[in-house]
Design a protein around this motif. Structure first.
Motif, mmCIF file in Angstrom:
data_model
loop_
_atom_site.group_PDB
_atom_site.id
_atom_site.type_symbol
_atom_site.label_atom_id
_atom_site.label_comp_id
_atom_site.label_asym_id
_atom_site.label_seq_id
_atom_site.Cartn_x
_atom_site.Cartn_y
_atom_site.Cartn_z
ATOM 1 N N THR A 105 -10.380 -1.416 -2.258
ATOM 2 C CA THR A 105 -9.599 -2.644 -2.404
ATOM 3 C C THR A 105 -9.622 -3.445 -1.108
ATOM 4 N N ILE A 106 -9.461 -4.742 -1.249
ATOM 5 C CA ILE A 106 -9.336 -5.591 -0.069
ATOM 6 C C ILE A 106 -7.868 -5.756 0.323
ATOM 7 N N LYS A 107 -6.978 -5.258 -0.523
ATOM 8 C CA LYS A 107 -5.555 -5.364 -0.226
ATOM 9 C C LYS A 107 -5.194 -4.403 0.901
ATOM 10 N N GLU A 108 -4.164 -4.764 1.635
ATOM 11 C CA GLU A 108 -3.707 -3.929 2.744
ATOM 12 C C GLU A 108 -2.785 -2.840 2.203
ATOM 13 N N ILE A 150 -1.667 -2.339 -6.716
ATOM 14 C CA ILE A 150 -2.918 -3.052 -6.462
ATOM 15 C C ILE A 150 -3.193 -4.041 -7.601
ATOM 16 N N LYS A 151 -3.038 -3.601 -8.851
ATOM 17 C CA LYS A 151 -3.355 -4.446 -10.001
ATOM 18 C C LYS A 151 -2.372 -5.601 -10.182
ATOM 19 N N TYR A 152 -1.084 -5.322 -10.032
ATOM 20 C CA TYR A 152 -0.066 -6.304 -10.400
ATOM 21 C C TYR A 152 0.685 -6.885 -9.206
ATOM 22 N N GLY A 153 0.573 -6.270 -8.041
ATOM 23 C CA GLY A 153 1.349 -6.697 -6.885
ATOM 24 C C GLY A 153 0.644 -7.727 -6.036
ATOM 25 N N GLY A 154 1.205 -7.940 -4.872
ATOM 26 C CA GLY A 154 0.653 -8.914 -3.932
ATOM 27 C C GLY A 154 -0.470 -8.322 -3.108
ATOM 28 N N ASN A 155 -0.605 -8.814 -1.886
ATOM 29 C CA ASN A 155 -1.713 -8.396 -1.024
ATOM 30 C C ASN A 155 -1.379 -7.253 -0.085
ATOM 31 N N THR A 156 -0.105 -6.879 -0.017
ATOM 32 C CA THR A 156 0.299 -5.806 0.889
ATOM 33 C C THR A 156 1.072 -4.744 0.123
ATOM 34 N N ILE A 157 0.671 -3.503 0.317
ATOM 35 C CA ILE A 157 1.321 -2.361 -0.323
ATOM 36 C C ILE A 157 1.726 -1.394 0.777
ATOM 37 N N SER A 158 2.946 -0.918 0.692
ATOM 38 C CA SER A 158 3.447 0.062 1.666
ATOM 39 C C SER A 158 3.868 1.317 0.922
ATOM 40 N N VAL A 159 3.460 2.455 1.454
ATOM 41 C CA VAL A 159 3.895 3.745 0.924
ATOM 42 C C VAL A 159 4.642 4.438 2.053
ATOM 43 N N ASN A 160 5.902 4.750 1.797
ATOM 44 C CA ASN A 160 6.755 5.396 2.803
ATOM 45 C C ASN A 160 7.160 6.767 2.307
ATOM 46 N N PHE A 161 7.138 7.718 3.206
ATOM 47 C CA PHE A 161 7.545 9.091 2.915
ATOM 48 C C PHE A 161 8.619 9.481 3.908
ATOM 49 N N LYS A 162 9.717 10.036 3.406
ATOM 50 C CA LYS A 162 10.763 10.539 4.303
ATOM 51 C C LYS A 162 11.300 11.850 3.751
#
Length: 137
Positions: A12-15, A46-58
């Motif tokens: 993907t080109i998305k961040e 990726i399919k439905y969201g914007g250009n930036t995706i964040s995955v956080n784990f705590k």
């Protein structure tokens, strides 16, 4: 989770940003199904969201928390109540230009529940966040 994210970054080109907490953490999950559940959330972002995706784990007392957030247009409150239903797809003027059967979030919810966890969605006009909470047995 990191390996899952790396697979998507290649295609993907998305961040996509992954923010694990500072310490190493082991949690007992079914690796195949759990990776599929996380993959469904990232793929939807990726399919439905914007250009930036964040995955956080705590880690938190007695469990873990994983959040997948995108900066897309959001999901209306009415749709949020139904998106985990089997075969449900958010309507797009009776047109679906993105492939899917409406079972990804249903499957993800079931996998998380089989791991004694819960999944929630929170969305507004700017962001959508899926939050998974799992507790140690």
């Amino acid at each position: 989770i990191d390996l899952c994210i790396q697979k998507f970054k290649i295609n993907t080109i998305k961040e996509i940003n992954f923010k694990p907490n500072d310490r190493f953490y082991i949690f007992n999950v079914d690796p195949f199904h759990f990776e599929n559940a996380i993959s469904n959330l990232v793929e939807n972002a990726i399919k439905y969201g914007g250009n930036t995706i964040s995955v956080n784990f705590k880690s938190k007392t007695g469990g873990i928390e994983i959040e997948v957030t995108d900066n897309g247009n959001g999901i209306s409150k009415d749709q949020q109540k139904q998106i985990f239903d089997k075969f449900y797809r958010v309507p797009n003027n009776n047109q679906h230009d993105i492939k899917g059967f409406g079972i990804g979030l249903y499957y993800t919810k079931n996998i998380i529940e089989k791991h004694n966890g819960v999944i929630h969605v929170k969305s507004d006009d700017n962001f959508t966040t899926f939050k998974i909470e799992l507790w140690e047995e």
